[in-house]
Design a protein around this motif. Structure first.
Motif, mmCIF file in Angstrom:
data_model
loop_
_atom_site.group_PDB
_atom_site.id
_atom_site.type_symbol
_atom_site.label_atom_id
_atom_site.label_comp_id
_atom_site.label_asym_id
_atom_site.label_seq_id
_atom_site.Cartn_x
_atom_site.Cartn_y
_atom_site.Cartn_z
ATOM 1 N N ASP A 71 0.833 -1.206 0.000
ATOM 2 C CA ASP A 71 0.000 0.000 0.000
ATOM 3 C C ASP A 71 0.864 1.251 0.000
ATOM 4 O O ASP A 71 0.622 2.198 -0.759
ATOM 5 N N ARG A 72 1.884 1.244 0.867
ATOM 6 C CA ARG A 72 2.763 2.405 0.935
ATOM 7 C C ARG A 72 3.507 2.597 -0.391
ATOM 8 O O ARG A 72 3.704 3.718 -0.850
ATOM 9 N N TYR A 73 3.872 1.479 -0.982
ATOM 10 C CA TYR A 73 4.599 1.518 -2.262
ATOM 11 C C TYR A 73 3.723 2.162 -3.338
ATOM 12 O O TYR A 73 4.178 3.013 -4.099
ATOM 13 N N VAL A 74 2.447 1.747 -3.367
ATOM 14 C CA VAL A 74 1.532 2.307 -4.369
ATOM 15 C C VAL A 74 1.284 3.782 -4.076
ATOM 16 O O VAL A 74 1.251 4.608 -4.990
ATOM 17 N N ALA A 75 1.159 4.112 -2.785
ATOM 18 C CA ALA A 75 0.894 5.503 -2.422
ATOM 19 C C ALA A 75 2.021 6.417 -2.890
ATOM 20 O O ALA A 75 1.793 7.583 -3.219
ATOM 21 N N SER A 76 3.234 5.885 -2.943
ATOM 22 C CA SER A 76 4.355 6.724 -3.372
ATOM 23 C C SER A 76 4.588 6.625 -4.878
ATOM 24 O O SER A 76 5.637 7.030 -5.366
ATOM 25 N N GLY A 77 3.613 6.095 -5.610
ATOM 26 C CA GLY A 77 3.691 6.167 -7.061
ATOM 27 C C GLY A 77 4.068 4.878 -7.766
ATOM 28 O O GLY A 77 4.114 4.834 -8.989
ATOM 29 N N GLY A 78 4.351 3.820 -7.035
ATOM 30 C CA GLY A 78 4.683 2.543 -7.660
ATOM 31 C C GLY A 78 3.441 1.825 -8.167
ATOM 32 O O GLY A 78 2.316 2.174 -7.803
ATOM 33 N N THR A 79 3.640 0.859 -9.028
ATOM 34 C CA THR A 79 2.528 0.074 -9.546
ATOM 35 C C THR A 79 2.695 -1.367 -9.096
ATOM 36 O O THR A 79 3.791 -1.924 -9.212
ATOM 37 N N VAL A 80 1.619 -1.968 -8.570
ATOM 38 C CA VAL A 80 1.674 -3.367 -8.165
ATOM 39 C C VAL A 80 0.678 -4.164 -8.998
ATOM 40 O O VAL A 80 -0.478 -3.747 -9.147
ATOM 41 N N ILE A 81 1.144 -5.270 -9.564
ATOM 42 C CA ILE A 81 0.252 -6.185 -10.271
ATOM 43 C C ILE A 81 0.296 -7.508 -9.525
ATOM 44 O O ILE A 81 1.375 -8.103 -9.396
ATOM 45 N N VAL A 82 -0.831 -7.945 -8.978
ATOM 46 C CA VAL A 82 -0.849 -9.234 -8.285
ATOM 47 C C VAL A 82 -1.839 -10.157 -8.969
ATOM 48 O O VAL A 82 -2.880 -9.725 -9.449
ATOM 49 N N SER A 83 -1.505 -11.434 -9.016
ATOM 50 C CA SER A 83 -2.487 -12.424 -9.451
ATOM 51 C C SER A 83 -2.924 -13.177 -8.212
ATOM 52 O O SER A 83 -2.143 -13.353 -7.277
ATOM 53 N N SER A 84 -4.166 -13.580 -8.202
ATOM 54 C CA SER A 84 -4.675 -14.287 -7.028
ATOM 55 C C SER A 84 -5.967 -14.980 -7.412
ATOM 56 O O SER A 84 -6.596 -14.628 -8.416
ATOM 57 N N HIS A 85 -6.357 -16.002 -6.644
ATOM 58 C CA HIS A 85 -7.734 -16.432 -6.812
ATOM 59 C C HIS A 85 -8.528 -16.274 -5.518
ATOM 60 O O HIS A 85 -9.558 -16.884 -5.357
ATOM 61 N N VAL A 86 -8.003 -15.425 -4.642
ATOM 62 C CA VAL A 86 -8.783 -15.085 -3.448
ATOM 63 C C VAL A 86 -9.476 -13.754 -3.721
ATOM 64 O O VAL A 86 -8.874 -12.687 -3.672
ATOM 65 N N MET A 87 -10.786 -13.834 -4.032
ATOM 66 C CA MET A 87 -11.525 -12.637 -4.480
ATOM 67 C C MET A 87 -11.599 -11.573 -3.403
ATOM 68 O O MET A 87 -11.435 -10.385 -3.669
#
Lengths: 264, 523
Positions: free
Chosen positions: A192-208
């Motif tokens: 969350d902190r990483y995204v807040a500072s402008g980073g992009t996160v791509i995660v795959s999951s099957h936990v909706m």
């Protein structure tokens, strides 16, 4: 590639963090990914969901330069992954699923190795390794060989290896699998902190549930095709993400039958 | 239930071939080899029919006892026991214990070692086809003996399951096992000489063994044929008691193992020790060197070959002392150079999918190649030089030294260069990370053989200048050629090394993803 592009109304004008164009892969007779086009906006927390065997891992492998696509292109921050692999990989931190680690190294050595491979300075690597191990609660096991780690610890040390060079884009394939809830919460905080500072996160999951709570954008993939993509609210359209997912993917079996299961 | 378990075992065997036809070919080759040896033993046993009773008895009892010991020892040290019917997988099914035991025991017969043992054991019936009762006693003995083998091996593996699942034990045992294997030749020579000097030792030894659990079952046929029914009855009792006792032990151990699965725990250790990573420069190539060297020390698949190296001079020295000609010793320099250099030709295959880290990090192929080759060079260079000099300290015939050192260095450097190219392009079938070095590796055996022999052929071609110089020196006896070799070997070797690392790096840059795809097939 006759698949109509899904609606993507909220694309920001800046360069997308990841941009796939008609990317496709066939393994023998099986088409694993069937021409997916997708834009991941810069600065988003992007979830990719799909049933088992939907082609999520194959798609992410092609996006990160680990698996050469049969068709299509992948751009990271506008950099073509397959034309300029070394430059594109510098921008990405990758947690692949289902690959081994150099597990005869200690946890500390493995993360250090990942940093040094990126050509980083020894002092910087050493400082970041210590902080990463601290943040992921692995300090007590830093000197244990990775081969002796539990599944969750292995996932965490692989995540640390992906974070060490402070990438612009993080691609995490099933990052929360077999990770305990406390570590998962810690990892979510970090992301969350990483995204807040402008980073992009791509995660795959099957936990909706996880994706609905954590991500701001989501893409639904099934049988190698993109079924929907956009912000989480757009995709779930009022319903819960899980219900919407089942509705999109289909294949939910009626729960009648199996009467004998209640006869004991 | 027993039939169920046997069918399960057969289905598992059949399905393992479905993954690739090469598996079937590999099994066929292994099977033919084992069955060939079993067949030779069987024929020999049947031919023993016309031998004296005592001679035949000695062979049968010693062979049988060796088989029992082998079944007990081999699965543990090689940690390569066939776990397709791992009892732990039946915990949830509440199978009655006697049926589970019978099913697992008979299941142990399906497979190459079981079949081979059974064939050889049953051939003893032929050995004792000398009267009406002899064959029947031999048959009973064979059945008892084979069952004892299988049950004993199960007892040992169940008892050591906790031990065997600990990584340290696995690593250590596979290394320790290497040593007797390498020294087999000299050991056998010493033993046979000792035996030849005391001819009546073996029959006496066999007589003693036949009264112990190891040999009792195997001696039944011989005792009956020799006209000792009393002894035969007593030994039958010993054999039955052995099998019964072992089965009881197995039952007890299995009952305990089923409710307390082995726990492969290890102590936690704090960090702060970066090991070799502190010694090498903080560059991608330096990091690869540190990582590869760490693996040479920690991974038994690598360190297995390190254990072999110091034994080479011992082996050759022994060979020399047998014949009195120490000239053969000069081979060890070039031989060691070749073995060490060629060891990294499967480097990426040993990494398996862990190679994905290099690919994902965008490591330049050149750094990857250079790091791996340097790691090998760090210890291979001093070892090669030392081993090239050592023979001359024995023979004191120093005139050939420069030529041999030049030749060895040429092989080492050229070999490393070529191996850097080979491992960047081809994967070979090697044991998976964490597996015993003795385990049959998954993957394409034909490609492995092709790559290995093709590569060695090319290497032979590449070092031919040094080879020709060495031959010239030997033929003409002119030491000048030796001095030329001392210059040409390292120089030409360095050129080959540089070219190989560069070319391998370029191939790795262009074909990295394809290489990873090939690697992920073998897992």
């Amino acid at each position: 590639m006759t698949l109509p592009l899904p609606d993507q109304p909220s694309l920001p004008p800046s360069v997308p963090a990841l941009s796939l164009r008609g990317i496709a892969k066939r393994f023998g007779g099986k088409i694993a990914v069937d021409g997916i086009s997708l834009d991941v906006p810069s600065g988003s927390f992007f979830g990719i969901v799909g049933p088992n065997g939907a082609g999520k891992t194959t798609m992410l492998s092609m996006a990160t330069g680990l698996l050469r696509p049969d068709f299509g292109t992948a751009l990271v921050q506008g950099m073509d992954v397959w034309a300029h692999p070394l430059e594109a990989k510098r921008l990405m931190g990758i947690l692949p699923d289902g690959v081994r680690l150099f597990d005869r190294l200690t946890g500390e050595q493995l993360v250090t190795y990942a940093g040094l491979l990126r050509g980083m300075d020894r002092a910087v690597v050493s400082l970041r390794v210590r902080e990463l191990l601290e943040a992921l609660d692995l300090t007590q096991d830093a000197g244990t060989l990775v081969v002796d780690y539990s599944a969750g610890m292995t996932k965490k040390i692989a995540l640390a290896s992906a974070l060490i060079h402070a990438p612009r884009v993080l691609v995490l394939d099933e990052p929360f699998e077999s990770v305990d809830p406390i570590s998962a919460a810690n990892i979510r905080d970090i992301l969350d902190r990483y995204v807040a500072s402008g980073g992009t996160v791509i995660v795959s999951s099957h936990v909706m549930d996880l994706v609905q709570r954590m991500c701001d954008h989501v893409a639904v993939v099934a049988a190698g095709r993109l079924l929907a993509a956009g912000t989480v609210d757009e995709v779930r359209a009022g319903a819960s993400l899980e219900d919407r997912f089942v509705q999109l993917v289909g294949g939910r079996s009626k729960t009648e039958g199996l009467e004998w299961l209640r006869t004991f | 239930m027993v039939a169920h378990l046997l069918r399960l075992k057969l289905t598992l065997l059949r399905n393992s071939f479905r993954r690739s036809p090469w598996q079937l070919i590999g099994l066929a080759i292994g099977g033919l080899y084992a069955l060939g040896i079993a067949g030779i033993c069987a024929v020999a046993l049947i031919l023993l029919r016309s031998a004296e009773v005592e001679l035949a008895q000695t062979f049968v009892v010693l062979g049988g006892a060796a088989a029992v010991v082998g079944w007990a020892v081999f699965p543990v040290v090689a940690s390569a026991v066939d776990m397709t019917l791992d009892p732990a997988r039946f915990t949830t099914f509440s199978v009655p214990m006697p049926r589970l035991l019978a099913g697992l025991a008979l299941g142990g017969l399906i497979g190459i070692p079981g079949l081979a043992t059974a064939i050889v054991a049953l051939s003893t019936v032929g050995t004792w086809w000398r009267g009406p009762v002899g064959p029947m006693a031999a048959l009973a003995g064979a059945v008892l003996g084979v069952l004892t083998c299988i049950v004993l091996s199960r007892v040992v593996t169940t008892a050591t399951a906790g031990l065997a699942s600990s990584r340290r034990f696995k690593d250590a045992s596979s290394l320790v096992f290497m040593i007797p294997l390498i020294l087999l030749g000299p050991l056998a020579a010493v033993v046979t000489r000792g035996i030849a000097e005391s001819a009546d030792f073996l029959p006496g030894f066999a007589r003693t063994l036949s009264w112990t659990p190891l040999g009792a079952a195997w001696s039944l046929g011989g005792d009956v044929s020799a006209g000792n029914p009393g002894a035969a009855v007593l030994k039958l009792l010993i054999a039955l008691a052995t099998l019964g006792g072992l089965t009881w032990c197995w039952k007890v151990l299995l009952e305990r193992a089923l409710v307390s699965p082995p726990y492969a725990g290890s102590s936690r250790r704090k960090g702060g020790h970066l090991g070799l990573f502190s010694f090498f420069p903080a560059t991608p190539a330096g990091a690869v060197t540190a990582r590869a060297l760490t693996y040479w020390l920690r991974d038994p698949r690598y360190s297995g070959s390190l254990v072999v190296i110091p034994l080479l001079p011992v082996l050759m020295y022994f060979q020399g002392s047998q014949t009195g000609d120490y000239g053969v010793l000069t081979v060890i320099g070039p031989l060691t150079a070749f073995m060490l250099a060629w060891a990294i030709s499967a480097d990426v295959s040993y990494d398996n999918t862990a190679f994905a880290l290099h690919l994902a990090s965008g490591v330049r192929g050149l750094d990857d190649r250079l790091g791996r080759a340097t790691a090998c060079l760090v210890f291979a260079l001093p070892v090669t030089v030392a081993f090239s000099i050592f023979p001359f300290m024995v023979t004191q015939d120093w005139i050939r030294l420069p030529g041999v050192v030049g030749f060895s260095l040429g092989i080492l450097l050229t070999g490393l260069g070529l191996a850097s190219v080979v491992s960047a392009r081809y994967t070979v079938a090697v044991p998976l990370p964490g597996d015993s070095p003795f385990k049959k590796p998954p993957g394409n055996v034909a490609q492995t053989l092709g790559v290995q022999f093709g590569g060695m052929g090319v290497l032979l071609l590449l070092v031919s200048p040094e080879g020709v110089l060495l031959l010239l020196e030997i033929v003409t006896g002119d030491p000048l050629f030796g001095w030329i070799n001392l210059a040409v070997g390292p120089l030409l070797g360095l050129v080959m090394f540089g070219t190989g690392v560069r070319l391998g790096g370029k191939w790795l840059d262009t074909r990295g993803p394809e290489l990873l795809a090939q690697l992920s097939v073998n897992r």
